[in-house]
Design a protein around this motif. Structure first.
Motif, PDB file in Angstrom:
ATOM      1  N   ASN A 307       0.823  -1.204   0.000  1.00 59.01           N
ATOM      2  CA  ASN A 307       0.000   0.000   0.000  1.00 59.01           C
ATOM      3  C   ASN A 307       0.861   1.261   0.000  1.00 59.01           C
ATOM      4  O   ASN A 307       0.501   2.266  -0.617  1.00 59.01           O
ATOM      5  CB  ASN A 307      -0.948  -0.004   1.211  1.00 59.01           C
ATOM      6  N   LEU A 308       2.008   1.223   0.671  1.00 56.99           N
ATOM      7  CA  LEU A 308       2.924   2.361   0.670  1.00 56.99           C
ATOM      8  C   LEU A 308       3.425   2.618  -0.746  1.00 56.99           C
ATOM      9  O   LEU A 308       3.519   3.771  -1.190  1.00 56.99           O
ATOM     10  CB  LEU A 308       4.092   2.084   1.615  1.00 56.99           C
ATOM     11  N   ALA A 309       3.721   1.543  -1.468  1.00 56.68           N
ATOM     12  CA  ALA A 309       4.161   1.693  -2.858  1.00 56.68           C
ATOM     13  C   ALA A 309       3.067   2.336  -3.703  1.00 56.68           C
ATOM     14  O   ALA A 309       3.338   3.230  -4.523  1.00 56.68           O
ATOM     15  CB  ALA A 309       4.551   0.334  -3.437  1.00 56.68           C
ATOM     16  N   ASN A 310       1.820   1.914  -3.492  1.00 56.81           N
ATOM     17  CA  ASN A 310       0.709   2.516  -4.232  1.00 56.81           C
ATOM     18  C   ASN A 310       0.552   3.993  -3.894  1.00 56.81           C
ATOM     19  O   ASN A 310       0.279   4.833  -4.757  1.00 56.81           O
ATOM     20  CB  ASN A 310      -0.599   1.776  -3.933  1.00 56.81           C
ATOM     21  N   GLN A 311       0.719   4.332  -2.616  1.00 54.87           N
ATOM     22  CA  GLN A 311       0.577   5.721  -2.193  1.00 54.87           C
ATOM     23  C   GLN A 311       1.671   6.596  -2.816  1.00 54.87           C
ATOM     24  O   GLN A 311       1.403   7.713  -3.264  1.00 54.87           O
ATOM     25  CB  GLN A 311       0.621   5.800  -0.664  1.00 54.87           C
ATOM     26  N   LEU A 312       2.894   6.084  -2.849  1.00 57.07           N
ATOM     27  CA  LEU A 312       3.973   6.835  -3.484  1.00 57.07           C
ATOM     28  C   LEU A 312       3.719   6.992  -4.974  1.00 57.07           C
ATOM     29  O   LEU A 312       3.994   8.040  -5.561  1.00 57.07           O
ATOM     30  CB  LEU A 312       5.313   6.135  -3.248  1.00 57.07           C
ATOM     31  N   ARG A 313       3.183   5.941  -5.585  1.00 54.61           N
ATOM     32  CA  ARG A 313       2.878   6.017  -7.019  1.00 54.61           C
ATOM     33  C   ARG A 313       1.843   7.124  -7.279  1.00 54.61           C
ATOM     34  O   ARG A 313       1.932   7.871  -8.252  1.00 54.61           O
ATOM     35  CB  ARG A 313       2.351   4.669  -7.510  1.00 54.61           C
ATOM     36  N   GLU A 314       0.839   7.227  -6.392  1.00 52.27           N
ATOM     37  CA  GLU A 314      -0.175   8.269  -6.554  1.00 52.27           C
ATOM     38  C   GLU A 314       0.433   9.664  -6.478  1.00 52.27           C
ATOM     39  O   GLU A 314      -0.073  10.609  -7.076  1.00 52.27           O
ATOM     40  CB  GLU A 314      -1.256   8.121  -5.474  1.00 52.27           C
ATOM     41  N   GLN A 315       1.520   9.802  -5.739  1.00 53.41           N
ATOM     42  CA  GLN A 315       2.183  11.102  -5.602  1.00 53.41           C
ATOM     43  C   GLN A 315       3.262  11.307  -6.659  1.00 53.41           C
ATOM     44  O   GLN A 315       3.990  12.298  -6.625  1.00 53.41           O
ATOM     45  CB  GLN A 315       2.804  11.226  -4.208  1.00 53.41           C
ATOM     46  N   GLY A 316       3.371  10.343  -7.587  1.00 53.00           N
ATOM     47  CA  GLY A 316       4.406  10.450  -8.619  1.00 53.00           C
ATOM     48  C   GLY A 316       5.796  10.325  -8.063  1.00 53.00           C
ATOM     49  O   GLY A 316       6.744  10.917  -8.580  1.00 53.00           O
ATOM     50  N   ALA A 317       5.950   9.544  -6.979  1.00 53.53           N
ATOM     51  CA  ALA A 317       7.253   9.495  -6.303  1.00 53.53           C
ATOM     52  C   ALA A 317       7.651   8.075  -5.939  1.00 53.53           C
ATOM     53  O   ALA A 317       8.342   7.858  -4.939  1.00 53.53           O
ATOM     54  CB  ALA A 317       7.199  10.365  -5.046  1.00 53.53           C
ATOM     55  N   LEU A 318       7.249   7.093  -6.728  1.00 53.06           N
ATOM     56  CA  LEU A 318       7.591   5.710  -6.422  1.00 53.06           C
ATOM     57  C   LEU A 318       9.099   5.507  -6.372  1.00 53.06           C
ATOM     58  O   LEU A 318       9.609   4.673  -5.621  1.00 53.06           O
ATOM     59  CB  LEU A 318       6.960   4.770  -7.459  1.00 53.06           C
ATOM     60  N   ASP A 319       9.836   6.282  -7.157  1.00 50.71           N
ATOM     61  CA  ASP A 319      11.288   6.135  -7.192  1.00 50.71           C
ATOM     62  C   ASP A 319      11.962   6.607  -5.895  1.00 50.71           C
ATOM     63  O   ASP A 319      13.167   6.421  -5.719  1.00 50.71           O
ATOM     64  CB  ASP A 319      11.866   6.914  -8.378  1.00 50.71           C
ATOM     65  N   ARG A 320      11.190   7.173  -4.969  1.00 52.59           N
ATOM     66  CA  ARG A 320      11.770   7.652  -3.716  1.00 52.59           C
ATOM     67  C   ARG A 320      11.516   6.698  -2.547  1.00 52.59           C
ATOM     68  O   ARG A 320      11.675   7.062  -1.380  1.00 52.59           O
ATOM     69  CB  ARG A 320      11.232   9.055  -3.401  1.00 52.59           C
ATOM     70  N   MET A 321      11.123   5.463  -2.884  1.00 53.53           N
ATOM     71  CA  MET A 321      10.837   4.478  -1.844  1.00 53.53           C
ATOM     72  C   MET A 321      12.021   4.268  -0.906  1.00 53.53           C
ATOM     73  O   MET A 321      11.850   4.189   0.318  1.00 53.53           O
ATOM     74  CB  MET A 321      10.416   3.148  -2.478  1.00 53.53           C
ATOM     75  N   ASP A 322      13.240   4.200  -1.445  1.00 50.38           N
ATOM     76  CA  ASP A 322      14.407   3.978  -0.587  1.00 50.38           C
ATOM     77  C   ASP A 322      14.574   5.094   0.443  1.00 50.38           C
ATOM     78  O   ASP A 322      14.943   4.851   1.598  1.00 50.38           O
ATOM     79  CB  ASP A 322      15.682   3.851  -1.423  1.00 50.38           C
ATOM     80  N   GLU A 323      14.301   6.336   0.033  1.00 49.79           N
ATOM     81  CA  GLU A 323      14.379   7.453   0.979  1.00 49.79           C
ATOM     82  C   GLU A 323      13.347   7.302   2.090  1.00 49.79           C
ATOM     83  O   GLU A 323      13.613   7.585   3.261  1.00 49.79           O
ATOM     84  CB  GLU A 323      14.158   8.780   0.255  1.00 49.79           C
ATOM     85  N   VAL A 324      12.138   6.859   1.711  1.00 50.64           N
ATOM     86  CA  VAL A 324      11.078   6.664   2.705  1.00 50.64           C
ATOM     87  C   VAL A 324      11.452   5.537   3.664  1.00 50.64           C
ATOM     88  O   VAL A 324      11.275   5.655   4.890  1.00 50.64           O
ATOM     89  CB  VAL A 324       9.733   6.376   2.008  1.00 50.64           C
ATOM     90  N   LEU A 325      11.987   4.436   3.129  1.00 53.42           N
ATOM     91  CA  LEU A 325      12.384   3.317   3.986  1.00 53.42           C
ATOM     92  C   LEU A 325      13.457   3.743   4.981  1.00 53.42           C
ATOM     93  O   LEU A 325      13.490   3.260   6.118  1.00 53.42           O
ATOM     94  CB  LEU A 325      12.888   2.151   3.133  1.00 53.42           C
ATOM     95  N   ALA A 326      14.341   4.649   4.572  1.00 49.74           N
ATOM     96  CA  ALA A 326      15.374   5.141   5.484  1.00 49.74           C
ATOM     97  C   ALA A 326      14.800   6.097   6.524  1.00 49.74           C
ATOM     98  O   ALA A 326      15.315   6.187   7.650  1.00 49.74           O
ATOM     99  CB  ALA A 326      16.477   5.841   4.687  1.00 49.74           C
ATOM    100  N   GLN A 327      13.720   6.802   6.177  1.00 58.76           N
ATOM    101  CA  GLN A 327      13.126   7.780   7.087  1.00 58.76           C
ATOM    102  C   GLN A 327      12.236   7.120   8.142  1.00 58.76           C
ATOM    103  O   GLN A 327      12.081   7.644   9.258  1.00 58.76           O
ATOM    104  CB  GLN A 327      12.302   8.793   6.278  1.00 58.76           C
ATOM    105  N   ILE A 328      11.674   5.964   7.832  1.00 63.94           N
ATOM    106  CA  ILE A 328      10.729   5.327   8.752  1.00 63.94           C
ATOM    107  C   ILE A 328      11.347   5.022  10.120  1.00 63.94           C
ATOM    108  O   ILE A 328      10.737   5.335  11.152  1.00 63.94           O
ATOM    109  CB  ILE A 328      10.108   4.073   8.097  1.00 63.94           C
ATOM    110  N   PRO A 329      12.540   4.435  10.214  1.00 61.16           N
ATOM    111  CA  PRO A 329      13.115   4.208  11.555  1.00 61.16           C
ATOM    112  C   PRO A 329      13.348   5.497  12.335  1.00 61.16           C
ATOM    113  O   PRO A 329      13.269   5.502  13.565  1.00 61.16           O
ATOM    114  CB  PRO A 329      14.444   3.499  11.255  1.00 61.16           C
TER     115      PRO A 329
END
Length: 616
Positions: A307-329
């Motif tokens: 669902n996080l991937a889908n949400q990023l896709r909706e924002q046109g930012a799927l390519d920033r998943m790695d940044e989000v994964l680093a920010q979550i902790p």
């Protein structure tokens, strides 16, 4: 002959498995044909309701989740239907008063739920007491869940104590809910051993295969005395889903002294069915549904990552998943190390997305984040960063009591609000959980015409499904002088003098391009081409040009307008509430003044760089 110990198997194909792999999009029509085979297989229970399925039924599939439950019960005559209940959160993203919770449990049991798996995302057991007590009172099975996580404050002793307290509340069984696949085999052996030594209740294990350890962990848990497992039929197993049902059944049945009671060949037709079904949902396959040991750091549960991937896709930012994964902790530590399971996974995950997309930590803070930091979800087992809390709620006091004790009963009020739009108590409960989404569903139901999200991939041919020509895609790569640029049409503005501003994201930099369109083509929030007007019509909103022009930082939907024309407001006052990525955020006035004009209404889709409200 020695007694054979029975290991109880819960099949997750109808709920968590497709939530983890296919963004919860499986339709009821793909479940019904195989129910008879599933009912004969010998499962202890079939998890088929709760979690994100309720929301998705209404929001995307345009199905009545209560009708789904009744149809599933009609097909599962012997095997109990299991649901995932978020304690005082029920299935939503806030706490609900006790009268709503009790009524929900009543109607869920009446319509077909036999086993209620009850948990609190923060392991604050004050938030599950009423749900457990009421489930036992009505004669259903209450399974108390421990939300497993790892952090400097979470210890085995803490989890054992929680197991003892859940047993004292009246649970008939317990489950270790390892939603991110963090539990390693050795820890599982010792944790199961300790719980079984202190608590005389059947103990189950729910784990996701994301880290690659779940099958090993389950077998070590069985050695320590585990009584039940959650598994997924092979076409919907592994990765961010669960260990494979057939493999676990074979491993257990082949071990002396234990058995699942399930014959392996009885699972073949079930696997054949879902092998074909999965092909229909190719559009919703996440790019992040394989084994990924990074989960041991970011701790995102299986259902959340797709669902996080889908949400990023909706924002046109799927390519920033790695940044989000680093920010979550980082966010999780600031928030006192909550376990990442709905709704805390959404709260932490969405805040991490906002931190990345806005380029500044906590520049935009969702309503749910504010409520979490205020204590309205309960008490975390770690310590919240006070600077972050102050940034979110200022000098407001923090709630220290059971949050639901602050809530007035709502069922009568909600029933009055809905009036004749509600056909049943179940409708009122749907409205209680997801007001705006439920109202849209009721409107479509009354019209006799539902508009479910299509299963097909976004149109890529020269025309849309309505026959209108498409002159350009909304996401593409451009090669220029040997360099490739990733281009996304992120939004459109108000057309003036036959020129329309398009907001184009080029390798994450947002640019404005003025074009003269030959046909009205609007990019939808999902990045698909939509030649129809959005609700409220095509955008006629001016671009912000004054400090008093209120805008949003990302695409979303208006869920509340908190002011009217002529109202006096002060800088910092909330004037709008929008929903983006399934989380609500307040939009605030930047200046003192009077509301001169409002360009939106509830239900409107909005884009960045549009003026939503003018304050002068």
């Amino acid at each position: 002959m020695a007694d054979i110990r029975n290991i109880r198997i819960t099949e997750t194909a109808l709920r968590d498995a497709h939530q983890s792999l296919l963004a919860t999009r499986m339709r009821t029509e793909d479940m019904l044909p195989i129910l008879e085979e599933m009912d004969r297989a010998g499962y202890w229970s079939i998890e088929a309701w709760g979690g994100a399925t309720f929301d998705t039924c209404l929001r995307f599939l345009k199905e009545d989740p209560w009708e789904r439950l009744r149809q599933l019960k009609a097909g599962l005559k012997k095997t109990p239907i299991q649901m995932l209940l978020r304690g005082q959160n029920i299935l939503g993203y806030r706490h609900y008063p006790d009268d709503v919770l009790r009524k929900f449990i009543d109607r869920a049991a009446h319509n077909g739920v036999g086993v209620f798996r009850i948990f609190d995302a923060m392991n604050d057991l004050r938030n599950v007491r009423v749900a457990i007590e009421h489930t036992v009172r009505i004669g259903a099975h209450a399974q108390g869940a421990i939300s497993y996580t790892t952090s400097p404050v979470h210890t085995s002793a803490l989890f054992v104590e929680q197991a003892q307290r859940l047993a004292e509340m009246g649970c008939q069984s317990l489950v270790i809910k390892d939603m991110a696949g963090l539990l390693d085999p050795d820890t599982a052996f010792h944790l199961v051993s300790e719980i079984k030594r202190k608590v005389a209740l059947p103990l189950h294990l729910h784990s996701h295969a994301t880290s690659g350890m779940a099958s090993m962990t389950m077998l070590k848990g069985i050695e320590a005395g585990l009584d039940g497992l959650d598994t997924a039929i092979s076409p919907l197993a592994e990765g961010t889903s669960h260990p494979t049902t057939e493999a676990m059944v074979a491993a257990i049945n082949g071990t002396p002294g234990i058995s699942t009671g399930i014959k392996l060949d009885s699972l073949s037709p079930i696997a054949d069915h879902f092998r074909q079904v999965r092909k229909r949902y190719k559009r919703f396959e996440s790019a992040f549904n394989g084994v990924d040991p990074r989960v041991l750091i970011n701790q995102i549960p299986g259902g959340m990552i797709s669902n996080l991937a889908n949400q990023l896709r909706e924002q046109g930012a799927l390519d920033r998943m790695d940044e989000v994964l680093a920010q979550i902790p980082v966010v999780r530590e600031d928030f006192g190390y909550p376990p990442l399971v709905t709704p805390t996974s959404q709260i932490v995950g969405t805040q991490a997305v906002l931190n990345v997309l806005t380029g500044e930590e906590y520049k935009v803070i969702t309503t749910e984040t504010k409520n979490y930091l205020k204590g309205l979800y309960g008490k975390p087992q770690g310590i919240i960063d006070e600077e972050v809390r102050k940034k979110a709620i200022g000098d407001e006091g923090v709630v220290t009591c059971r949050p639901a004790d602050l809530l007035e009963p709502e069922m009568d009020k909600l029933t009055r609000e809905l009036g004749d739009r509600a056909r049943s108590t179940e409708d009122v409960l749907s409205y209680a959980l997801f007001p705006q989404i439920a109202l849209e569903y009721f409107e479509e139901r009354a019209s006799g015409h539902f508009r479910p999200e299509p299963l097909e991939e976004p149109q890529k041919s020269a025309t849309t499904s309505t026959g209108a020509p498409i002159l350009a895609p909304t996401e593409f790569n451009v090669s220029l002088h040997g360099e490739t640029f990733h281009v996304v049409v992120a939004g459109v503005g108000h057309k003036e003098n036959d020129l329309r501003p398009y907001f184009i994201r080029i390798d994450d930099a947002l640019e404005e391009v003025l074009v003269e369109p030959l046909v009205e083509v609007l990019p939808s929030q999902g990045g698909e081409v939509d030649t129809k007007k959005r609700k409220g019509g095509a955008s006629r909103r001016p671009r912000p040009s004054h400090d008093g022009d209120v805008g949003a930082t990302m695409p979303g939907t208006v869920v509340a307008v908190k002011v009217t024309v002529g109202d006096s407001v002060k800088a910092g006052d909330a004037v709008l509430v929008i929903e983006a990525m399934k989380m609500e955020s307040e939009i605030h006035a930047a200046v003192d003044g009077k509301v001169e004009e409002i360009f939106v209404e509830v239900g409107d889709a909005i884009n960045p760089d549009e003026t939503l409200i003018q304050i002068r």
